[in-house]
Design a protein around this motif. Sequence first.
Motif, PDB file in Angstrom:
ATOM      1  N   ARG A  32      -1.728 -38.181   8.379  1.00  0.00           N
ATOM      2  CA  ARG A  32      -1.309 -38.457   7.021  1.00  0.00           C
ATOM      3  C   ARG A  32       0.201 -38.287   6.879  1.00  0.00           C
ATOM      4  O   ARG A  32       0.833 -38.863   6.026  1.00  0.00           O
ATOM      5  CB  ARG A  32      -2.034 -37.503   6.085  1.00  0.00           C
ATOM      6  N   VAL A  34       2.271 -39.199   9.035  1.00  0.00           N
ATOM      7  CA  VAL A  34       2.947 -40.330   9.664  1.00  0.00           C
ATOM      8  C   VAL A  34       2.833 -41.498   8.705  1.00  0.00           C
ATOM      9  O   VAL A  34       1.752 -41.949   8.386  1.00  0.00           O
ATOM     10  CB  VAL A  34       2.279 -40.697  11.007  1.00  0.00           C
ATOM     11  N   LYS A  35       3.961 -41.959   8.225  1.00  0.00           N
ATOM     12  CA  LYS A  35       3.935 -43.063   7.258  1.00  0.00           C
ATOM     13  C   LYS A  35       3.630 -44.373   7.968  1.00  0.00           C
ATOM     14  O   LYS A  35       3.948 -44.544   9.130  1.00  0.00           O
ATOM     15  CB  LYS A  35       5.292 -43.154   6.552  1.00  0.00           C
ATOM     16  N   ARG A  36       3.009 -45.283   7.253  1.00  0.00           N
ATOM     17  CA  ARG A  36       2.703 -46.600   7.804  1.00  0.00           C
ATOM     18  C   ARG A  36       3.620 -47.626   7.156  1.00  0.00           C
ATOM     19  O   ARG A  36       3.717 -47.672   5.932  1.00  0.00           O
ATOM     20  CB  ARG A  36       1.256 -46.983   7.476  1.00  0.00           C
ATOM     21  N   GLU A  37       4.256 -48.424   7.989  1.00  0.00           N
ATOM     22  CA  GLU A  37       5.122 -49.479   7.460  1.00  0.00           C
ATOM     23  C   GLU A  37       4.528 -50.833   7.806  1.00  0.00           C
ATOM     24  O   GLU A  37       4.447 -51.184   8.967  1.00  0.00           O
ATOM     25  CB  GLU A  37       6.517 -49.384   8.084  1.00  0.00           C
TER      26      GLU A  37
END
Lengths: 718, 185
Positions: A32, A34-37
Amino acid sequence: MSEQFSRRDFLKLAGVGAATTAVLTGCGPASRYVKREPYMEMPEYTYNGQSTYYATTCRECAAGCGLVVRTYQGRAIKTEGNASHPLNLGKTCARGQATLQGLYNPDRVQEPSTGDWDAAIQVVADALKNNQPGEIAFLMGMAPDHLFDLVSDLAGATGMNAPVRFGALGMFEARATLSKAAENLFGEAALPYFDVGGAQVVLSFGANFLETWLSPVSYTRGFAGLREAQTKQRGTLVQFEARMSATAGKADEWVPLRPGTESLVALAIGRLAAEMRGGVMPRAFSGVDVLDAASKSGVKVETLQHIAEMFANSAGALAIPGGAALGQSNGLEVAEAVLALNALADNFGKPGGVYLSALAPNQAEYHRPASAKEMQEFVQRMTRGDFKVLFIHGVNPVFELPKSIDFKSALSGVGQVISFATFPDETAAEADHVFPDHHGLESWGYQRVVTGTAQPVLSGAQPVVSPFYNTRATADVLIAAAQLAGGRFAQALPFKDEVEFLQSKVALLMGEADGSFVAPEILTFMAYFQQHGGWWKNSDGRGAPDTASALNRNINGSMAEFAGDGEFFFVPFVSTTLAEAGANKPWLQELPDPTTTVMWNTWLEMNPKTAHELHIENDDVVRVVSEAGAVELPVYLYPAIRPDTVAMPFGQGHTAYGRYAENRGVNPNDLLGQHFNEAGDLAFAGMKVRIEKTGRKQNLSRLESMMGVYGEGMGEEH
Amino acid sequence: MIKRLFDWLKQPLGLIAVGIGFLALFSLAAYGLYTTQQSPEQPIQFPHQTHVAFGIQCLYCHPGASRGPAAGLPSQATCWGCHEQIQKTYNPDSELRFLLAAVQNNEPLQWVPVAMVPDFVQFNHRAHVAAGRNCEECHGDMSRVIIAENPQVMNMGWCLTCHIDAAGDDQEKLIKLSDCGTCHY
C-alpha cells in the motif's frame, strides 16, 4: 495473583504484547505504501493489466547475453534470459538477474553536472572543437558495442585517438595472453572457443569458466553438456589451480599445483600422453622432464600419469588455459603449452575441441580490449600531458586498474576529464564533468558477441522503460556535440540521433545471407531486430585453427617469477557476483560467495594448517603486505587452498560508487605491482605477500554455520 | 535494581501500571489493525458511485480483469477521453483539478492500492471472471462508495470458503480448487 506474577511471566506478557502489536500493525499490506502510476497514454501494444516483454541485451558484463525483460505499466519488473538468443538460450547469471537493482538504484547520477543538457553538449562540442584531434582520447568499457563503433568512426574521420577499451575482467581473464598465444600457434590473433559441451575430458588450467571467465553463462551450458546431454556419457573435468574456485569445486578432480608451474605440468602431461600414444615425440613436449615437473609443481607423478592416461585415451580431450594461470610472468608460455595439448589431442575445429570464435556479423576481425601494459602506456601518456581531453564511458579505471599504475594521479595531467558514468564511481568522482548515460535498460544499442557460441551474433538492445532521470544517451550527446562543433565532426556523424546511427549500421546486415530473419526494408528490419533481441546467422561461423605449427614449437618449460619477498603466493580472483561493477547492488552483496558463503565483505583465504602455525583464527584481521602496498582484512580459514598460498576476491573496496558499495571490504588491486608477461597482461598472480597479525577481529557475515567448522563453537580451540 | 522494580510491580499500584501498559499496547495493536482496514487517501477522491451511476462498466477502465492476473489502472488518457468534454472538469474547485493538472503537466497520478494480496499469493482475475464471478462479489458494491473500499477481510479462509462452495459436490473440482498450488506457486 501478585504472588504468582514472576519476572519471567512479566517478560512473557510484555513480549507477547510487543509481538502482537508488531504483527497486527505489520499485517497491513506493505505494498500500500508503494504508489501506482498508470500510463499517461497507453502504448498501443499494451493491454491494461498485462505485462509487456522486451528483448534486449544484458550490460552487466561484456559477454552480451540476451535478456527478456518483463515490464508492467512502464516499469521493469523482472529480467530473464532470452530463450532464442544463441549465446545464453534463456539463461542468465546472478548479475543479469540483478540488473534491475542498477536501474532502480537510489545512487544513480540523476542529471548532468552542468545542470542542463544544452550546456553539457556545448562543453563536449568545445572539447572537440578547441583541441587538436590528437589531444583527444576516449576510454571505453570492454563491450564492443555501437558506441565503440560510433567513436571509432568519429576518430577515424577526424584524426582523434582511436578509442581504447578496457575492463578488469579482461585483465583477470588475461585475454591478451590468450589471443597472443592463438596468434603464435594458429597465425591469427583470434579468441579461441573451447567446446566444453562436446568434450569427454576437460583439463582446465586456471580458467574458472563457470564463474566469470569470458562468457560464463554459455560455458556453464557447455558444462551441462559435458556432464550429460551432448555426448550421452558423463564427461570429466580436471581443474589445475592453487585454490579451489567454484569451478574446481564442480570438477571431478582438483589438482592444487604450485602457482607458476602450470606450463611444466601441461608439458609433462603432454609428454606422458604422447608416450602412451606412441610415435614420434612432438617437439613441444620433448624438452620437459616429468620427474622434475612433478617435484617443482608439487603434483605427484602418479597423478600426472593418470591424468595423462585419461587425456590420451579419450576420444574428446580438451585443454583450456585461462585466468590466474596466464596472469603470470610466463603466462604466454602456459597458454602455448596448454594449447599444444589440444594439438596433441588433434581436436582443432572438431566437436569437443578448440575453434576460433565466430566473429559477429558486422565484425571484420577480433579486436581485443587493451591489456594492462597498454593501459600503463595510456596512463603514462596521460601523465605526460599528451591528452587535453579524456572521455570515459563504461569503465571505472581508478577502481579496476592496479593502484600502482595510479590512474587517479594521472588524471591531473589531463586538461579536461569528461565522464559519461551512470553511477558516481571512483573515476567519475575525479572527472571535471559527469554527463550521465542512461542505464542499460533505458538504452538503445547493439553489442557484438565475442565468444561463447558457434553462431555469429549481433545482440540488440532497446529501452524497456523510459529514463527515470535527466540522463541522456552518450551517443546522442556525441552526435549533438559533433553537429555543434561542425566541420569534420559534423560530417563524421551526420545523424539525427542514436537510433538513426543504429539503423545505418544494422542496415548493412539486410543483405547478408543465412540470417535469423529477413525484411525488405530497414524499418521492418529494425522492428524485427528489437523483437528478436538481435540478428544472428543460423550457420556455424567458427573457424578451425591451423594445427600445423602447434606441435612443432619449442616450448621451454619454466617456472614463473614472483615479485616481492613475502612467503605466500598471492592469488586474486574475481568475485562471481560482484566483479568490477556489481558491488552497488544489494542482491549481489547479499548473495553468498559460492565457496566460502561470505557476504558483504572481502576475506583472505588461508589454509587452516598455515593459520594454525601463525596462530591465526577465523575472522582475525591481518595485514597483507606486498611490494606495491598493504591492505587489512579478516581471514577465512579455507581448507581448499594450498598452505603456501593466500587468495582474495576482487569486487569490493570501493571508495565511491553509491551507498551499498562504499567503504566495504578491500581491493586486491591495491597489492598488485607493475609486472607484465610477454603478451602485456598483468602478472597479477605473480606476487608474493607477507602476512602480519593486527590483533583485531572482524566477524565476517557468512551463510554457513560456524558451528562444527574446524571445531569452532564446540568448546575447543585448536 | 530489577528485583526492586519487580517487587514494586507486585504492589497494587504496580499492577495498575502493568494493566495500563497492557491496555496501551492492546489499543496500539487494535489501532494498527484498524488502520490497515481503512481506505487509503487517494490523489483524487475518485467517486466510483458516480461512474457506476452513469452506467460505465468496470471493465471499461479495468479491462485487464478479463484478460490476465491484474485488473490494471486506466491510463490518464482514458479518463481524459471523457473528461475533456465535460464542463465540470474545468471547475477549479472540484476534485477534478488534480486530473486537469496531471494532464496539463503530463505527470501520472499516484494511486494507492486498496485490495492487495501478499506476494506469496498468486491471484488471477481472469480465472474468476471466466468462472462467472462478478466484480462486486469481492470488491463490494461500487455504486455505494466513493473511494474503493475493501469490504472483505481477504484472508485464506475467505478464499477457501468460496472455493469449496464453488466446487459443490464435484470431488475433482474440489481437489483442484483447494490445492495449495492453485494460489501459492
